[in-house]
Design a protein around this motif. Structure first.
Motif, PDB file in Angstrom:
ATOM      1  N   MET A   1      50.836  61.194  88.533  1.00 15.49           N
ATOM      2  CA  MET A   1      50.328  60.694  87.247  1.00 15.49           C
ATOM      3  C   MET A   1      49.343  61.712  86.665  1.00 15.49           C
ATOM      4  SD  MET A   1      48.333  57.124  86.443  1.00 15.49           S
ATOM      5  CE  MET A   1      49.599  56.152  87.236  1.00 15.49           C
ATOM      6  N   GLY A   2      49.480  62.011  85.365  1.00 13.86           N
ATOM      7  CA  GLY A   2      48.614  62.987  84.725  1.00 13.86           C
ATOM      8  C   GLY A   2      47.191  62.493  84.552  1.00 13.86           C
ATOM      9  N   SER A   3      46.279  63.450  84.353  1.00 17.16           N
ATOM     10  CA  SER A   3      44.870  63.082  84.213  1.00 17.16           C
ATOM     11  C   SER A   3      44.626  62.240  82.958  1.00 17.16           C
ATOM     12  CB  SER A   3      44.005  64.338  84.187  1.00 17.16           C
ATOM     13  OG  SER A   3      44.354  65.172  83.088  1.00 17.16           O
ATOM     14  N   GLU A   4      45.377  62.525  81.870  1.00 13.19           N
ATOM     15  CA  GLU A   4      45.202  61.743  80.642  1.00 13.19           C
ATOM     16  C   GLU A   4      45.605  60.287  80.857  1.00 13.19           C
ATOM     17  OE1 GLU A   4      46.837  64.568  80.772  1.00 13.19           O
ATOM     18  OE2 GLU A   4      46.082  65.973  79.250  1.00 13.19           O
ATOM     19  N   ALA A   5      46.682  60.073  81.605  1.00 10.64           N
ATOM     20  CA  ALA A   5      47.123  58.703  81.888  1.00 10.64           C
ATOM     21  C   ALA A   5      46.093  57.965  82.729  1.00 10.64           C
ATOM     22  CB  ALA A   5      48.467  58.728  82.607  1.00 10.64           C
ATOM     23  N   ILE A   6      45.519  58.670  83.709  1.00 18.23           N
ATOM     24  CA  ILE A   6      44.471  58.054  84.534  1.00 18.23           C
ATOM     25  C   ILE A   6      43.256  57.713  83.667  1.00 18.23           C
ATOM     26  CG2 ILE A   6      42.852  58.454  86.440  1.00 18.23           C
ATOM     27  CD1 ILE A   6      45.007  60.193  87.747  1.00 18.23           C
ATOM     28  N   GLY A   7      42.928  58.609  82.732  1.00 20.99           N
ATOM     29  CA  GLY A   7      41.815  58.345  81.823  1.00 20.99           C
ATOM     30  C   GLY A   7      42.051  57.111  80.974  1.00 20.99           C
ATOM     31  N   ALA A   8      43.272  56.959  80.441  1.00 19.14           N
ATOM     32  CA  ALA A   8      43.597  55.790  79.618  1.00 19.14           C
ATOM     33  C   ALA A   8      43.544  54.510  80.434  1.00 19.14           C
ATOM     34  CB  ALA A   8      44.986  55.971  79.007  1.00 19.14           C
ATOM     35  N   ILE A   9      44.065  54.566  81.676  1.00 21.46           N
ATOM     36  CA  ILE A   9      44.013  53.387  82.552  1.00 21.46           C
ATOM     37  C   ILE A   9      42.560  53.032  82.869  1.00 21.46           C
ATOM     38  CG2 ILE A   9      44.552  52.552  84.884  1.00 21.46           C
ATOM     39  CD1 ILE A   9      47.132  54.212  84.726  1.00 21.46           C
ATOM     40  N   GLY A  10      41.737  54.070  83.080  1.00 20.34           N
ATOM     41  CA  GLY A  10      40.324  53.837  83.374  1.00 20.34           C
ATOM     42  C   GLY A  10      39.613  53.145  82.229  1.00 20.34           C
ATOM     43  N   LEU A  11      39.860  53.574  80.993  1.00 18.99           N
ATOM     44  CA  LEU A  11      39.229  52.937  79.838  1.00 18.99           C
ATOM     45  C   LEU A  11      39.711  51.497  79.675  1.00 18.99           C
ATOM     46  CD1 LEU A  11      39.250  55.838  77.210  1.00 18.99           C
ATOM     47  CD2 LEU A  11      37.366  55.054  78.641  1.00 18.99           C
ATOM     48  N   GLY A  12      41.003  51.276  79.971  1.00 16.78           N
ATOM     49  CA  GLY A  12      41.516  49.904  79.924  1.00 16.78           C
ATOM     50  C   GLY A  12      40.859  49.028  80.968  1.00 16.78           C
ATOM     51  N   LEU A  13      40.689  49.568  82.177  1.00 16.60           N
ATOM     52  CA  LEU A  13      40.018  48.829  83.250  1.00 16.60           C
ATOM     53  C   LEU A  13      38.566  48.530  82.879  1.00 16.60           C
ATOM     54  CD1 LEU A  13      40.063  47.684  86.133  1.00 16.60           C
ATOM     55  CD2 LEU A  13      39.475  49.977  86.968  1.00 16.60           C
ATOM     56  N   LEU A  14      37.947  49.474  82.171  1.00 18.47           N
ATOM     57  CA  LEU A  14      36.566  49.291  81.714  1.00 18.47           C
ATOM     58  C   LEU A  14      36.451  48.039  80.843  1.00 18.47           C
ATOM     59  CD1 LEU A  14      33.805  51.053  81.708  1.00 18.47           C
ATOM     60  CD2 LEU A  14      34.490  51.642  79.390  1.00 18.47           C
ATOM     61  N   LEU A  15      37.375  47.902  79.903  1.00 19.13           N
ATOM     62  CA  LEU A  15      37.362  46.737  79.012  1.00 19.13           C
ATOM     63  C   LEU A  15      37.632  45.445  79.779  1.00 19.13           C
ATOM     64  CD1 LEU A  15      39.311  48.179  75.933  1.00 19.13           C
ATOM     65  CD2 LEU A  15      36.844  47.801  76.135  1.00 19.13           C
ATOM     66  N   VAL A  16      38.566  45.499  80.729  1.00 20.22           N
ATOM     67  CA  VAL A  16      38.898  44.302  81.523  1.00 20.22           C
ATOM     68  C   VAL A  16      37.694  43.829  82.316  1.00 20.22           C
ATOM     69  CG1 VAL A  16      40.281  43.430  83.449  1.00 20.22           C
ATOM     70  CG2 VAL A  16      41.365  44.810  81.665  1.00 20.22           C
ATOM     71  N   LEU A  17      37.009  44.751  82.976  1.00 15.73           N
ATOM     72  CA  LEU A  17      35.845  44.385  83.778  1.00 15.73           C
ATOM     73  C   LEU A  17      34.729  43.797  82.915  1.00 15.73           C
ATOM     74  CD1 LEU A  17      35.648  47.389  86.295  1.00 15.73           C
ATOM     75  CD2 LEU A  17      36.349  45.034  86.778  1.00 15.73           C
ATOM     76  N   MET A  18      34.553  44.333  81.706  1.00 15.81           N
ATOM     77  CA  MET A  18      33.520  43.790  80.818  1.00 15.81           C
ATOM     78  C   MET A  18      33.887  42.392  80.335  1.00 15.81           C
ATOM     79  SD  MET A  18      31.939  46.953  78.623  1.00 15.81           S
ATOM     80  CE  MET A  18      33.492  47.488  77.938  1.00 15.81           C
ATOM     81  N   ILE A  19      35.182  42.176  80.079  1.00 18.96           N
ATOM     82  CA  ILE A  19      35.639  40.837  79.688  1.00 18.96           C
ATOM     83  C   ILE A  19      35.397  39.845  80.812  1.00 18.96           C
ATOM     84  CG2 ILE A  19      37.705  39.465  79.169  1.00 18.96           C
ATOM     85  CD1 ILE A  19      38.765  41.940  77.647  1.00 18.96           C
ATOM     86  N   LEU A  20      35.504  40.328  82.066  1.00 21.77           N
ATOM     87  CA  LEU A  20      35.261  39.481  83.240  1.00 21.77           C
ATOM     88  C   LEU A  20      33.763  39.314  83.520  1.00 21.77           C
ATOM     89  CD1 LEU A  20      38.077  40.795  85.621  1.00 21.77           C
ATOM     90  CD2 LEU A  20      38.046  38.652  84.321  1.00 21.77           C
ATOM     91  N   ARG A  21      32.916  39.847  82.635  1.00 22.83           N
ATOM     92  CA  ARG A  21      31.462  39.677  82.702  1.00 22.83           C
ATOM     93  C   ARG A  21      30.820  40.472  83.829  1.00 22.83           C
ATOM     94  NH1 ARG A  21      30.273  37.280  77.977  1.00 22.83           N
ATOM     95  NH2 ARG A  21      28.366  36.368  78.792  1.00 22.83           N
ATOM     96  N   VAL A  22      31.477  41.523  84.307  1.00 23.39           N
ATOM     97  CA  VAL A  22      30.834  42.419  85.261  1.00 23.39           C
ATOM     98  C   VAL A  22      29.746  43.184  84.504  1.00 23.39           C
ATOM     99  CG1 VAL A  22      31.169  44.387  86.815  1.00 23.39           C
ATOM    100  CG2 VAL A  22      32.950  42.645  86.592  1.00 23.39           C
ATOM    101  N   PRO A  23      28.539  43.341  85.062  1.00 23.46           N
ATOM    102  CA  PRO A  23      27.472  44.073  84.365  1.00 23.46           C
ATOM    103  C   PRO A  23      27.951  45.434  83.869  1.00 23.46           C
ATOM    104  CG  PRO A  23      26.585  43.035  86.325  1.00 23.46           C
ATOM    105  CD  PRO A  23      28.070  42.804  86.358  1.00 23.46           C
ATOM    106  N   VAL A  24      27.549  45.786  82.643  1.00 27.23           N
ATOM    107  CA  VAL A  24      28.059  46.995  81.994  1.00 27.23           C
ATOM    108  C   VAL A  24      27.770  48.237  82.823  1.00 27.23           C
ATOM    109  CG1 VAL A  24      27.812  48.471  79.969  1.00 27.23           C
ATOM    110  CG2 VAL A  24      27.914  45.992  79.691  1.00 27.23           C
TER     111      VAL A  24
END
Length: 429
Positions: A1-24
């Motif tokens: 998997m390319g680094s850009e794809a990992i970056g996009a997945i990471g940003l998506g995971l960031l939003l998911v964790l914040m929606i789940l109320r994990v401290p920013v």
């Protein structure tokens, strides 16, 4: 998997964790470490986890953050805020909606040494809301004015948000402070005009305060002296190069401490102020550590460069790119705290701004103003929730309704700053 794809997945995971109320802060730390490990290696990620906190906590520029927080805390606990509102109330005596204008004016002046919107909103609500309710002000108007006035703390220098933006983008802190001066004062004027217009359209929302003689108005100016004294010492000292912004924060904190001691603050009160400062500073620094870690991940993923290439391919003009980013900030502001939003997004969008040749100081002012809007808009609206906590008898719906005219005012101010960049860069010419 390319680094850009990992970056996009990471940003998506960031939003998911914040929606789940994990401290920013924890969310940024987790995504930053795991993402960096996936692209480079776990050994490098663990090594980074050891070095980043040291880099952030030993960064001399960041030492201004607790100094600005200490200034606001000492001003709130020493009685400066109460005297400030008494002075502005007397100056606006007899005006229709005068108490609301006095509250906004007090917020603007208090924010000049507080640097924090939440501290400004909570302090001035405690001082001004009972007085407005005593005079029969509509609760929506009263709390809306305080919620809006509190946001001035994020723009009028010294501002913690401007400081953090400057450090994250390696801009001059002094330049950012000077650039925020006119937009901050413009907000103060436009909020006052907004109250005047609301009073003209809905005169039943408030009554005129008790008229005050010109002699009273002049004598009341003494209550403004401590604030303007500290503010002018810091701003003029920074502007003329007498000291750096970081040193200016220390000078301001020391001057406020002297005032607090002169007014009788001792022992337990001082210790409580220090404890409050440490607690608030710890929250900010934890977010900065998380942001720095996330920034390394975003850098190695090269996702910012991919977005820049995409924008170039779409042949968008720089102003359209700015408007798209500001629209993103406006949406994010409905769900996120202002400082958290800055530390998460600036590492992503700043390389795009650089590549497009956009003035980073002007963009920083637009960014902070858009973030400021998020402090008033549902569903999160941090200033609204602070005021709700200070005034539990007022419904959230009432506060959001009362703050709506001020949101319109800020959108107009943002439009003016986009159309006339000189409003932000005047002192830098």
């Amino acid at each position: 998997m390319g680094s850009e794809a990992i970056g996009a997945i990471g940003l998506g995971l960031l939003l998911v964790l914040m929606i789940l109320r994990v401290p920013v802060a924890l969310t940024m730390l987790i995504v930053g470490v795991v993402g960096f490990a996936q692209i480079i290696s776990w050994d490098a990620a663990v090594a980074q986890l050891k070095t980043v906190p040291v880099e952030v906590l030993s960064n001399y520029s960041f030492s201004a953050v607790p100094m600005f927080i200490l200034m606001g805390v000492l001003a709130a606990h020493s009685g400066m805020a109460g005297k400030l509102f008494d002075s502005t109330r007397i100056i606006c005596g007899g005006w229709k909606g005068g108490l609301a204008i006095a509250a906004v004016g007090s917020c603007g002046i208090f924010s000049a040494i507080s640097g924090s919107s939440l501290a400004t909103a909570s302090t001035m609500t405690r001082v001004a809301l009972p007085e407005m309710e005593r005079y029969g002000y509509n609760r929506g108007l009263a709390t809306g004015a305080l919620a809006a006035g509190g946001t001035l703390g994020i723009m009028i220098p010294p501002s913690i948000a401007l400081l953090i933006y400057a450090i994250l983008t390696e801009q001059s802190v002094g330049d950012m402070f000077m650039a925020g001066l006119i937009p901050g004062l413009l907000g103060l004027v436009m909020y006052s005009l907004t109250i005047t217009v609301v009073m003209y359209l809905r005169p039943s929302l408030a009554v005129a305060g008790e008229p005050t003689a010109w002699k009273e108005k002049l004598l009341s100016l003494t209550g403004l002296v401590p604030f303007f004294g500290v503010f002018l010492v810091m701003i003029l000292g920074i502007y003329f190069g007498a000291f750096t912004p970081t040193e200016g924060a220390s000078v301001g904190a020391f001057a406020t401490l002297l005032y607090a001691l002169a007014k009788g603050m001792r022992g337990a009160q001082l210790w409580h102020s220090v404890q409050e400062t440490l607690a608030l500073s710890a929250v900010v620094f934890f977010m900065l550590v998380g942001a720095e870690t996330l920034g390394y991940f975003i850098s190695v993923s090269r996702i910012s460069f991919s977005i820049t290439d995409l924008l170039y391919g779409m042949d968008l003009t720089p102003i359209v790119v700015v408007l798209c980013i500001l629209a993103l900030y406006f949406v994010l502001g409905m769900f996120m705290d202002s400082i958290a939003m800055l530390v998460i997004t600036v590492p992503v969008v700043y390389p795009i701004i650089q590549a497009m040749g956009i003035d980073p100081v002007w963009f920083g002012i637009l960014t902070v103003l858009t973030v400021e809007l998020g402090l008033m808009t549902p569903p999160v609206g941090m200033n609204v929730f602070v005021i709700k906590a200070m005034a539990p008898h007022v419904g959230l719906g009432e506060i959001f309704k009362g703050v709506t005219p001020f949101v319109v005012s800020d959108l107009l101010r943002l439009t003016l700053l986009i159309l006339f960049p000189v409003l932000s860069t005047f002192f830098l010419l």
